[in-house]
Design a protein around this motif. Structure first.
Motif, short mmCIF file in Angstrom:
data_model
loop_
_atom_site.label_atom_id
_atom_site.label_comp_id
_atom_site.label_asym_id
_atom_site.label_seq_id
_atom_site.Cartn_x
_atom_site.Cartn_y
_atom_site.Cartn_z
N ASN A 181 0.72 -1.13 -0.05
CA ASN A 181 0.08 0.02 0.19
C ASN A 181 0.85 1.28 -0.11
OD1 ASN A 181 -2.26 -2.06 1.79
ND2 ASN A 181 -3.12 -0.66 0.13
N GLU A 182 2.09 1.15 -0.22
CA GLU A 182 2.99 2.32 -0.44
C GLU A 182 3.05 2.55 -1.88
OE1 GLU A 182 4.40 3.92 2.05
OE2 GLU A 182 4.06 2.57 3.62
N MET A 183 3.27 3.83 -2.27
CA MET A 183 3.69 4.44 -3.62
C MET A 183 4.71 5.27 -3.57
SD MET A 183 1.15 5.51 -6.67
CE MET A 183 1.76 5.87 -8.50
N VAL A 184 5.92 5.25 -4.11
CA VAL A 184 6.90 6.12 -4.11
C VAL A 184 6.64 6.97 -5.29
CG1 VAL A 184 9.26 6.51 -4.46
CG2 VAL A 184 8.27 4.75 -2.68
N VAL A 185 6.56 8.20 -5.35
CA VAL A 185 5.99 8.95 -6.65
C VAL A 185 7.22 9.49 -7.20
CG1 VAL A 185 4.38 10.91 -7.01
CG2 VAL A 185 3.82 9.28 -5.40
N GLN A 186 7.33 9.54 -8.63
CA GLN A 186 8.20 9.94 -9.36
C GLN A 186 7.56 11.39 -9.91
OE1 GLN A 186 8.52 6.51 -12.00
NE2 GLN A 186 10.75 6.78 -11.81
N ILE A 274 -3.80 0.72 5.91
CA ILE A 274 -4.31 0.77 4.75
C ILE A 274 -5.03 -0.54 4.52
CG2 ILE A 274 -4.96 1.37 2.55
CD1 ILE A 274 -3.00 3.66 2.43
N SER A 275 -3.99 -1.70 4.12
CA SER A 275 -4.61 -2.87 3.85
C SER A 275 -5.64 -3.74 5.05
CB SER A 275 -3.30 -3.81 3.82
OG SER A 275 -3.51 -5.20 3.67
N TRP A 276 -5.16 -3.33 6.26
CA TRP A 276 -6.20 -3.89 7.46
C TRP A 276 -7.66 -3.09 7.27
CZ3 TRP A 276 -2.03 -2.75 11.96
CH2 TRP A 276 -1.29 -3.69 11.87
N ALA A 277 -7.48 -1.97 7.01
CA ALA A 277 -8.83 -1.11 6.63
C ALA A 277 -9.73 -1.89 5.49
CB ALA A 277 -8.82 0.30 6.57
N ASP A 278 -8.87 -2.01 4.43
CA ASP A 278 -9.36 -2.63 3.37
C ASP A 278 -9.95 -3.94 3.36
OD1 ASP A 278 -8.62 -0.41 1.55
OD2 ASP A 278 -6.96 -1.16 0.66
N GLN A 279 -9.13 -4.87 4.17
CA GLN A 279 -9.90 -6.10 4.59
C GLN A 279 -11.05 -6.05 5.59
OE1 GLN A 279 -6.66 -9.16 5.69
NE2 GLN A 279 -5.22 -7.51 5.32
#
Length: 614
Positions: A181-186, A274-279
């Motif tokens: 659930n991480e996104m490293v942005v360019q 975030i993953s826990w909330a999605d689940q």
């Protein structure tokens, strides 16, 4: 057997043995590296693991093993899993190192599908950037994360260069690498679409609270009925608190569901919130709950291991999420009220300490320093004046903007009256805006300390959506700190830089009378004061038995009135280098209780700050 066929088998056998030896050596090398006692920086370890993955995938591809297998060998899979853990840590702490350590497309293409979820993925997402406010469990620190909402999923955004605050609540296109659930942005580009409106705090806020535990921690220390009571239905619930604060303009209603038991993925709360909330959302949806009908979703979690965070919340947006991440907080009304307050749009109620002065350009801000607001303290007190103005609970018709001299009357903040409740004081062209309020022991403020009800409280707030309010200590030097931050009758607060003075004339149990003096900067005389020691105070002002440099600031704030204040009427109180009638007037106005004990000491000017900070 024909000689040619035998020769083929022989060559194939030799190649197989050589390949086996090579694979064994490569497999042994990573294991030895992983268990080595040598300490590497995480970047070095990720680079090392990248090289091993590259080598193993090349060998497997050449041998044809990858084409014959549907699952990745355990040794390679373990290396990839360890790399994911380190790479997620880099995403949080050093996003540029993360980008430097991404696998090339050719390496990723050689790996089987069963490990692809453990690898970063280059992607472009379109969505809305949200601010997530972090409240640490120690109640001393806070922080912010930025997430992007895309369809039903959210991702935490990371970058060493991009200022995501500039894109908050905006529709954007984000390009970068996603892992978990991480996104490293360019790169991020704002779209032409209008920004998403801030949260609407007026009206009923339909809310669902989901109780969540894990396979490794399946206790259920609280019941749904208990949580329903403290959030929605009890006479002293969070719902009742916000109804009183908002004069029945904001309420919370809804449901409590769970417990939902999730698989423990071994990750930290920082990686998986975030993953826990999605689940949890998926579990609720599977039970037939339509989550789209709720404006607010709260996840009360019994987390499987220590988590530095006590709570998190989306800031000023709807629909929103909030997380309660400490077992001790599962029935903590102030915590629920605090996180839901973030959802509504309020940031923290901070304090600004400028001692020994009331205000200057060199001050210390404390994030949770306002003792009289649920958006700071652990007490369920009313929110402060600027917060009530921000939420629309105190409308502009009950706010008086003061830009010129005058005497004003304000009613107590807790009661619903069609009178002025908040003063907004500012001098045109200046950098500070002061909000003045009056508090009394009423309703949820019934137990507020008596020091807060003796007079007005003053806050700094510039009116920005994501800005914390800041309580001013009008009695610097008092041993009680911010507990007695309010003014008393006959005392004043002075901002010498902006030529603003706020004096409390009197108060009753329902109102406070205030005199405001503002000298516009355009006609203010140019100060001739220099910060050299020029002021002579002829007494032991702070009562410590010694006449020294510490006495000067106490004289100007009058907290030395318990000391031997002596011939201060013959002192340069206003620090202009002269002893005259102005000094006598200022001293007798500010320090009415004195007796004589002469001695001369020097102190620096109390109105000149040593350095200037934003």
């Amino acid at each position: 057997m024909p000689a040619k066929t035998y020769s083929n088998y022989l060559v194939g056998g030799v190649l197989f043995v050589l390949l086996f030896i090579l694979l064994a050596g490569l497999i042994f090398l990573p294991n030895r590296f992983i268990t080595s006692t040598t300490t590497y920086a995480s970047g070095d370890r990720v680079s090392q693991l990248n090289a091993q993955i590259d080598q193993l995938s090349r060998v497997s591809q050449r041998s044809g093993l990858m084409r014959k297998q549907t699952t990745t060998p355990d040794t390679l899979k373990n290396i990839i899993f360890q790399r994911k853990t380190l790479l997620l840590d880099q995403a949080r702490r050093d996003p540029q190192a993360f980008l430097n350590n991404t696998l090339s497309p050719s390496v990723r293409s050689r790996l089987l599908s069963d490990v692809k979820p453990l690898l970063e993925k280059e992607t472009i997402i379109r969505g809305v950037i949200k601010i997530v406010h972090i409240d640490y469990a120690d109640k001393k620190r806070s922080g912010q994360l930025y997430t992007i909402q895309s369809n039903s999923s959210s991702y935490t955004l990371r970058s060493a260069k991009i200022k995501f605050a500039d894109f908050a609540r905006k529709q954007v296109t984000v390009k970068g690498f996603m892992l978990g659930n991480e996104m490293v942005v360019q790169d991020v580009q704002a779209l032409a679409a209008a920004p998403v409106s801030p949260a609407t705090p007026i009206g009923d806020q339909k809310t669902i609270v989901m109780l969540v535990n894990f396979t490794t921690k399946q206790q259920e220390p609280v019941t749904t009925n208990q949580v329903r009571g403290i959030v929605f239905s009890n006479p002293s619930s969070v719902n009742a608190f916000y109804k009183e604060n908002s004069f029945n303009q904001t309420s919370f209603s809804g449901d409590v569901v769970g417990w939902y038991t999730l698989a423990d993925d071994g990750a930290s709360c920082e990686d998986s919130y975030i993953s826990w909330a999605d689940q949890a959302d998926a579990r609720a949806t599977a039970q037939g709950i339509n989550l789209s009908t709720y404006q607010r979703k709260v996840y009360a979690m019994l987390v499987p291991r220590d988590c530095p965070w006590g709570g998190l919340a989306d800031l000023a947006i709807s629909p929103s999420r909030a997380w309660i991440l400490a077992e001790a907080y599962l029935l903590d009304k102030p915590i629920y009220a605090h996180e839901l307050g973030h959802n509504l749009g309020m940031n923290h109620a901070a304090s600004r300490d400028c001692k020994p002065y009331q205000i200057s350009n060199t001050c210390l801000d404390t994030e949770y320093g306002d003792l009289y607001d649920v958006m700071s303290a652990a007490n369920l007190y009313h929110v402060n004046g600027p917060h009530k103005v921000q939420m629309g609970w105190v409308p502009e018709t009950r706010v008086q903007t003061v830009t010129q001299n005058g005497t004003y009357i304000i009613s107590s903040l807790e009661t619903n009256r069609n009178t002025i409740q908040v003063l907004r004081v500012m001098s045109p062209g200046t950098s500070r805006v002061y909000y003045v309020e009056f508090r009394q022991s009423y309703g949820y403020d019934e137990l507020i300390p008596s020091e807060a009800t003796r007079g007005i409280l003053i806050h700094l707030w510039m009116g920005q959506l994501y800005e914390s309010t800041k309580l001013i200590d009008t009695t610097p030097g008092s041993p009680q700190g911010f507990q007695d931050a309010s003014l008393q009758d006959g005392f004043d607060f002075s901002d010498p830089e902006n030529h603003i003075t706020i004096k409390q004339i009197s108060h009753t149990i329902t109102t406070a009378t205030i005199q405001v003096t503002i000298i516009p900067l355009s006609i203010s005389p140019t100060p001739t004061i220099t910060p050299t020691p020029a002021c002579q105070v002829k007494c032991d002002v702070n009562g410590d038995g010694v006449e020294n440099l510490t006495d000067g600031p106490f004289a100007t704030s009058c907290w030395g009135k318990k000391g031997n204040l002596g011939n201060c009427v013959n002192a340069d109180i206003d620090c202009n280098g002269q002893v005259n009638v102005v000094d006598i007037q200022k001293f007798t106005f500010t320090c009415p209780q004195i007796f004589i004990q002469p001695t001369a000491v020097a102190f620096p000017s109390p109105t000149v700050a040593p350095t200037k900070t934003p």
